[in-house]
Design a protein around this motif. Structure first.
Motif, mmCIF file in Angstrom:
data_model
loop_
_atom_site.group_PDB
_atom_site.id
_atom_site.type_symbol
_atom_site.label_atom_id
_atom_site.label_comp_id
_atom_site.label_asym_id
_atom_site.label_seq_id
_atom_site.Cartn_x
_atom_site.Cartn_y
_atom_site.Cartn_z
ATOM 1 N N TRP A 230 0.823 -1.222 0.000
ATOM 2 C CA TRP A 230 0.000 0.000 0.000
ATOM 3 C C TRP A 230 0.848 1.259 0.000
ATOM 4 O O TRP A 230 0.510 2.266 -0.603
ATOM 5 C CB TRP A 230 -0.908 0.037 1.235
ATOM 6 N N VAL A 233 1.712 2.407 -3.463
ATOM 7 C CA VAL A 233 0.661 2.524 -4.476
ATOM 8 C C VAL A 233 0.580 3.977 -4.935
ATOM 9 O O VAL A 233 0.662 4.901 -4.113
ATOM 10 C CB VAL A 233 -0.696 2.061 -3.895
ATOM 11 N N ILE A 234 0.462 4.197 -6.242
ATOM 12 C CA ILE A 234 0.314 5.567 -6.755
ATOM 13 C C ILE A 234 -1.181 5.815 -6.933
ATOM 14 O O ILE A 234 -1.816 5.195 -7.800
ATOM 15 C CB ILE A 234 1.049 5.741 -8.103
ATOM 16 N N PRO A 235 -1.782 6.698 -6.097
ATOM 17 C CA PRO A 235 -3.236 6.889 -6.159
ATOM 18 C C PRO A 235 -3.700 7.225 -7.578
ATOM 19 O O PRO A 235 -3.025 7.976 -8.293
ATOM 20 C CB PRO A 235 -3.482 8.056 -5.200
ATOM 21 N N GLU A 236 -4.791 6.643 -7.977
ATOM 22 C CA GLU A 236 -5.408 6.873 -9.289
ATOM 23 C C GLU A 236 -4.539 6.389 -10.451
ATOM 24 O O GLU A 236 -4.820 6.698 -11.605
ATOM 25 C CB GLU A 236 -5.735 8.369 -9.529
ATOM 26 N N HIS A 237 -3.447 5.687 -10.177
ATOM 27 C CA HIS A 237 -2.583 5.338 -11.319
ATOM 28 C C HIS A 237 -2.066 3.898 -11.329
ATOM 29 O O HIS A 237 -2.187 3.214 -12.343
ATOM 30 C CB HIS A 237 -1.396 6.299 -11.385
#
Lengths: 259, 188
Positions: A230, A233-237
């Motif tokens: 987590w 993790v690259i948000p939205e990507h």
């Protein structure tokens, strides 16, 4: 310009250059592998090993200068763009974007800095961009499956890619390789060379794969499975997986130096 | 801290995708001091069939016996210097060929000197781990080499390159995975 500072110093200080004759006769050896943590060469369930694995016993080689040295890498060796496998000529590859990151350490916990990490993999459909891969799955013109990155001063690396697909192979009836990414590292010495494969957590094909299962030691084998992460993790990507790599380290036992 | 080295896995059949970047058949750029040699050979499986998906890596000293070159970006062209490192895949007929310079002798264990040699790592589909071997040069005094001394006399020839008649700078050296002339591989 392509030399790292250590080498510049050596070159300028040729008066102190060590001649082969004056070199220490004992070099600091690297640790031998723990029993069971590396595959045996002959593994009949992996059919290709039968005609290719050596049959004579290997001869134990003491570590000499030849084995404890290795090439350094020019700072310009790798174009930073090669850490992104998800686009070609500005066009995006198809599939689930993921980052894969981790650290490269030696067995003594020391970061392995400025070392080359090369990766290759199948596309999201389980097809390699290779003339000999005849699997009936589509190629993606925007995905070559080839990446390169250098570790930083903390031994960290990171690349952005597409999650590879599983694919059938003809090792045995209905054989499928679990999704994996191939990794290749040279490390600082001839003996630190490593080529391995990174797998994904929860892959239902892992128990059936003779290549994943070729290593006797459960813990060693399971360290080839990356962890969902987590934190990166690259948000939205892109989702993210973590995979740390351990290269052989120097033996800690004292050694004799002469000259 | 004590960690365990990551487990090897095979390079598989498609390693050229990832390992093509550093491929070179010319290890020594023009002007590298030393005696130029070309090494040609084949990699053969247990049936004597050529292996067309093998990868050979070389690590060697320079002509004065020094290790420690720098691998440059292939695109840097003229800036490229002798690194001592080479990577060569076999072709469709299992053949490999590369040119380099003959290395100088290098220090061995306990005050000995090692005869000029190339350290070779061999990888291929079917090999779950890389294998290590060495290539020694003809017409060198190899009888006192501390590593060859560890090899049974009957198998030493598998580590010796031979001169091509009529072309003294072209050396021949095959790698045989199994059989009567199985190449000596080292546990290192």
């Amino acid at each position: 310009m392509n030399q790292n500072p250590d080498h510049d110093e050596l070159d300028e200080d040729s008066a102190n250059r060590v001649t082969p004759e004056a070199r220490p006769s004992q070099v600091a050896s690297y640790r031998r592998h723990y029993p069971g943590t590396q595959p045996e060469y002959l593994h009949p369930l992996y059919v290709s090993s039968i005609e290719r694995a050596p049959r004579q016993p290997l001869i134990k080689l003491p570590h000499t200068l030849t084995e404890v040295t290795g090439p350094a890498f020019a700072p310009t060796l790798v174009n930073p763009k090669t850490a992104d496998l998800t686009r070609q000529n500005g066009r995006e590859a198809i599939g689930e974007r993921i980052t894969v990151s981790g650290r490269v350490l030696d067995e003594n916990g020391k970061p392995v800095c400025n070392t080359l990490v090369e990766v290759w993999q199948a596309n999201a459909c389980g097809r390699y961009m290779h003339k000999r891969d005849q699997h009936d799955a589509p190629l993606d013109p925007n995905f070559t499956g080839q990446g390169r990155v250098m570790t930083d001063s903390l031994g960290a690396y990171k690349f952005l890619t597409i999650k590879p697909g599983a694919y059938p192979w003809r090792n045995h009836y209905n054989a499928w390789r679990p999704a994996h990414i191939h990794f290749s590292l040279l490390g600082p010495a001839f003996v630190t060379r490593l080529v391995t494969q990174m797998y994904f957590p929860g892959d239902p094909l892992l128990p059936f794969d003779p290549i994943f299962n070729c290593t006797a030691d459960d813990k060693a084998r399971n360290r080839l499975i990356s962890q969902f992460d987590w934190e990166t993790v690259i948000p939205e990507h892109a989702l993210a997986y973590k995979f740390d790599i351990i290269l052989r380290g120097r033996d800690q036992t004292p050694f004799e130096v002469q000259g | 801290m004590s960690l365990q080295a990551t487990t090897w896995q095979t390079v598989g059949p498609y390693f050229r995708i990832g390992l093509e970047y550093l491929n070179t058949t010319e290890l020594a750029p023009a002007g590298t001091p030393g005696e130029p040699v070309t090494v040609v050979g084949k990699v053969l499986d247990g049936n004597g069939k050529p292996i067309s998906d093998a990868l050979i890596e070389i690590w060697q000293a320079d002509a004065s016996g020094e290790y420690g070159g720098i691998v440059s970006n292939p695109a840097d062209g003229a800036a490229t210097a002798f690194s001592g490192f080479g990577r060569i895949p076999t072709d469709d007929d299992g053949r490999f060929s590369f040119s380099t310079i003959k290395p100088g002798p290098v220090a061995g264990p306990a005050g000995t000197m090692q005869s000029p040699h190339l350290a070779i790592r061999l990888m291929m589909r079917g090999l779950l781990r890389g294998l290590t071997t060495r290539m020694y040069f003809p017409s060198e005094a190899v009888d006192s080499d501390p590593i060859l001394e560890l090899v049974p006399a009957t198998r030493r020839a598998t580590l010796m390159a031979t001169v091509t008649p009529g072309s003294p700078s072209t050396l021949q050296w095959n790698i045989e995975m199994q059989g009567e002339r199985e190449t000596v591989f080292f546990d290192c």
